[in-house]
Design a protein around this motif. Structure first.
Motif, PDB file in Angstrom:
ATOM      1  N   ASN A 337       0.871  -1.176   0.000  1.00 51.08           N
ATOM      2  CA  ASN A 337       0.000   0.000   0.000  1.00 51.08           C
ATOM      3  C   ASN A 337       0.904   1.221   0.000  1.00 51.08           C
ATOM      4  N   LEU A 340      -0.538   4.703   1.397  1.00 53.34           N
ATOM      5  CA  LEU A 340      -0.620   4.774   2.863  1.00 53.34           C
ATOM      6  C   LEU A 340       0.778   4.904   3.475  1.00 53.34           C
ATOM      7  N   SER A 341       1.743   4.125   2.967  1.00 53.12           N
ATOM      8  CA  SER A 341       3.085   4.202   3.552  1.00 53.12           C
ATOM      9  C   SER A 341       3.671   5.603   3.330  1.00 53.12           C
ATOM     10  N   SER A 355      -3.868   5.026   9.696  1.00 47.28           N
ATOM     11  CA  SER A 355      -5.032   4.166   9.424  1.00 47.28           C
ATOM     12  C   SER A 355      -4.931   2.876  10.231  1.00 47.28           C
ATOM     13  N   ASN A 357      -6.980   0.591  11.013  1.00 47.03           N
ATOM     14  CA  ASN A 357      -7.601  -0.650  10.546  1.00 47.03           C
ATOM     15  C   ASN A 357      -7.090  -1.133   9.194  1.00 47.03           C
ATOM     16  N   SER A 358      -6.070  -0.475   8.680  1.00 43.12           N
ATOM     17  CA  SER A 358      -5.537  -0.899   7.383  1.00 43.12           C
ATOM     18  C   SER A 358      -4.894  -2.271   7.512  1.00 43.12           C
ATOM     19  N   ASN A 359      -4.798  -2.958   6.361  1.00 41.24           N
ATOM     20  CA  ASN A 359      -4.190  -4.295   6.432  1.00 41.24           C
ATOM     21  C   ASN A 359      -2.701  -4.215   6.806  1.00 41.24           C
ATOM     22  N   ARG A 362      -2.431  -3.805  10.588  1.00 40.68           N
ATOM     23  CA  ARG A 362      -2.739  -5.079  11.273  1.00 40.68           C
ATOM     24  C   ARG A 362      -1.556  -6.049  11.192  1.00 40.68           C
TER      25      ARG A 362
END
Ligand SMILES: Nc1ncnc2c1ncn2[C@@H]1O[C@H](COP(=O)(O)OP(=O)(O)OP(=O)(O)O)[C@@H](O)[C@H]1O
Ligand SMILES: [Mg+2]
Length: 389
Positions: A337, A340-341, A355, A357-359, A362
């Motif tokens: 991602n 996002l990173s 974020s 709840n992002s994968n 997690r």
């Protein structure tokens, strides 16, 4: 470490032959002392130095020796015991002063005092402080996400337990980016701390390291090479090792700097994360590193964890193929991602803070969980205030 068996190194900078001989005899017979002959040794526990014909120049040398942190205890000897020698000697930082000819009992008592003190320090360190755990992070190639991994692994460990103290050390001299990733400004780097290693206590570290809003304490890499300030080889390892007394977790961004310090840090590391992406050149590098560097340094599969970063199901090389090429299973995958990173980096935040709840968040949280489960329970002790400030 067995505190009973502490061995102290002693070096003699003594010109008068008789004095040198009698000191050597005492040291050789003294249990727990070794005579250090190598004058290039980066550290000696005790230096016995003779003040000779040029005291003022010699006092300057003494001051420099103590400041440079290469001598634990300084003993002086001189044929003269006049005030003009004795007072500057003590002011310069000498612990003992031996008259000449050497009084055997006086010298033995002085060595014994240092030995007892070292013994007590080791006993205290061994009994009351559980050592923190080191996790090294390396890249199989440049640009694969090593720093992203180190930063988010450290912040995820901290997020899991606010009461633990977490340090993040950037080993990448000149190209270190950890402060940039976390939007931190600091003047102090590990080279400065290495020069002050004898002062390494919680208060000093807290003032020297910079703390991110996540709670993680950061120790950046030097941004330049200053040949006058370069530390002796292996000193960074000493810094990391000493920091185990003050932190529960120490995450090291080793980048691709496979140097002497990093090899020594491997030996003390709980786990070594080798970050890769699922491209053929990178996977082949993983195999090569595993067969050469890691095998040669005693890093077995149990401690070496291979991470597939930027993971996508339809990658150039599948997970199963990668496992086959490497000969070991990939331990964990971090989803791809990029947006996002980059948002996290550009805002000086962890991925979870951008974020939760992002994968990716997690995946990091699961990794933090896996080390925390085997984590240690440290006594609150003297450094517990680290986490409260
Ligand atoms: N899970 C991910 N998904 C997508 N992009 C990622 C991911 N993790 C890191 N990246 C991106 O990869 C790039 C390189 O990341 P990073 O600087 O952490 O790598 P590095 O291996 O430390 O690089 P260097 O060799 O320059 O030190 C950055 O643009 C970062 O945003
Ligand atoms: Mg990096």
């Amino acid at each position: 470490m067995d505190a009973q068996n502490t061995t102290l190194s002693v070096q003699l900078a003594v010109k008068t032959i008789e004095v040198r001989k009698s000191l050597s005899r005492i040291i050789q017979k003294f249990d727990g002392l070794t005579l250090e002959e190598n004058t290039d040794s980066p550290w000696v526990d005790i230096l016995v130095l003779e003040i000779g014909s040029n005291p003022s120049a010699e006092f300057e040398t003494i001051k420099a020796l103590l400041q440079e942190n290469v001598v634990g205890n300084l003993f002086l000897t001189s044929p003269k015991t006049t005030a003009d020698i004795l007072l500057p000697a003590l002011r310069a930082g000498a612990r003992e002063f031996f008259t000449q000819p050497i009084d055997v009992e006086e010298v033995k008592a002085a060595f014994q005092k240092v030995k007892d003190q070292a013994h007590n320090q080791n006993t205290v360190a061994d009994q009351t402080v559980n050592k923190g755990k080191i996790y090294s992070v390396l890249g199989a190639k440049g640009g694969v996400g090593t720093t992203t991994f180190a930063v988010n692994f450290a912040t995820s460990i901290q997020a899991r337990d606010k009461n633990k103290s977490v340090a993040l050390i950037d080993m990448n001299r000149l190209v270190g980016e950890v402060p940039l990733f976390l939007d931190l400004e600091t003047d102090t780097n590990w080279e400065d701390i290495g020069r002050n290693i004898s002062r390494l206590d919680a208060a000093y570290l807290q003032s020297a390291m910079v703390r991110h809003s996540s709670g993680v304490y950061v120790l950046p890499a030097p941004g330049k090479v200053d040949t006058e300030k370069l530390l002796p080889a292996g000193s960074l390892f000493q810094v990391v090792k000493s920091m185990r007394n003050f932190f529960d977790y120490i995450v090291v961004d080793g980048g691709m700097y496979f140097d002497e310090n990093l090899f020594k840090i491997f030996t003390e590391s709980e786990q070594i994360y080798l970050v890769s992406i699922l491209s053929l050149p990178c996977i082949i590098n993983v195999r090569k590193l595993q067969q050469s560097v890691f095998a040669a340094n005693g890093v077995t599969n149990g401690r070496l964890r291979i991470i597939a970063n930027r993971f996508e199901k339809k990658a150039q090389v599948s997970l199963a193929e990668a496992n086959k090429i490497i000969g070991t299973d990939i331990s964990a995958t971090i989803p791809n991602n990029y947006a996002l990173s980059m948002t996290a980096i550009n805002n000086g935040k962890s991925i979870a803070d951008v974020s939760r709840n992002s994968n990716i968040a997690r995946a990091y949280s699961q990794l933090a969980e896996s080390v925390a489960d085997s984590g240690l329970e440290r006594a609150g002790g003297i450094f517990s205030w680290f986490s409260k400030n």
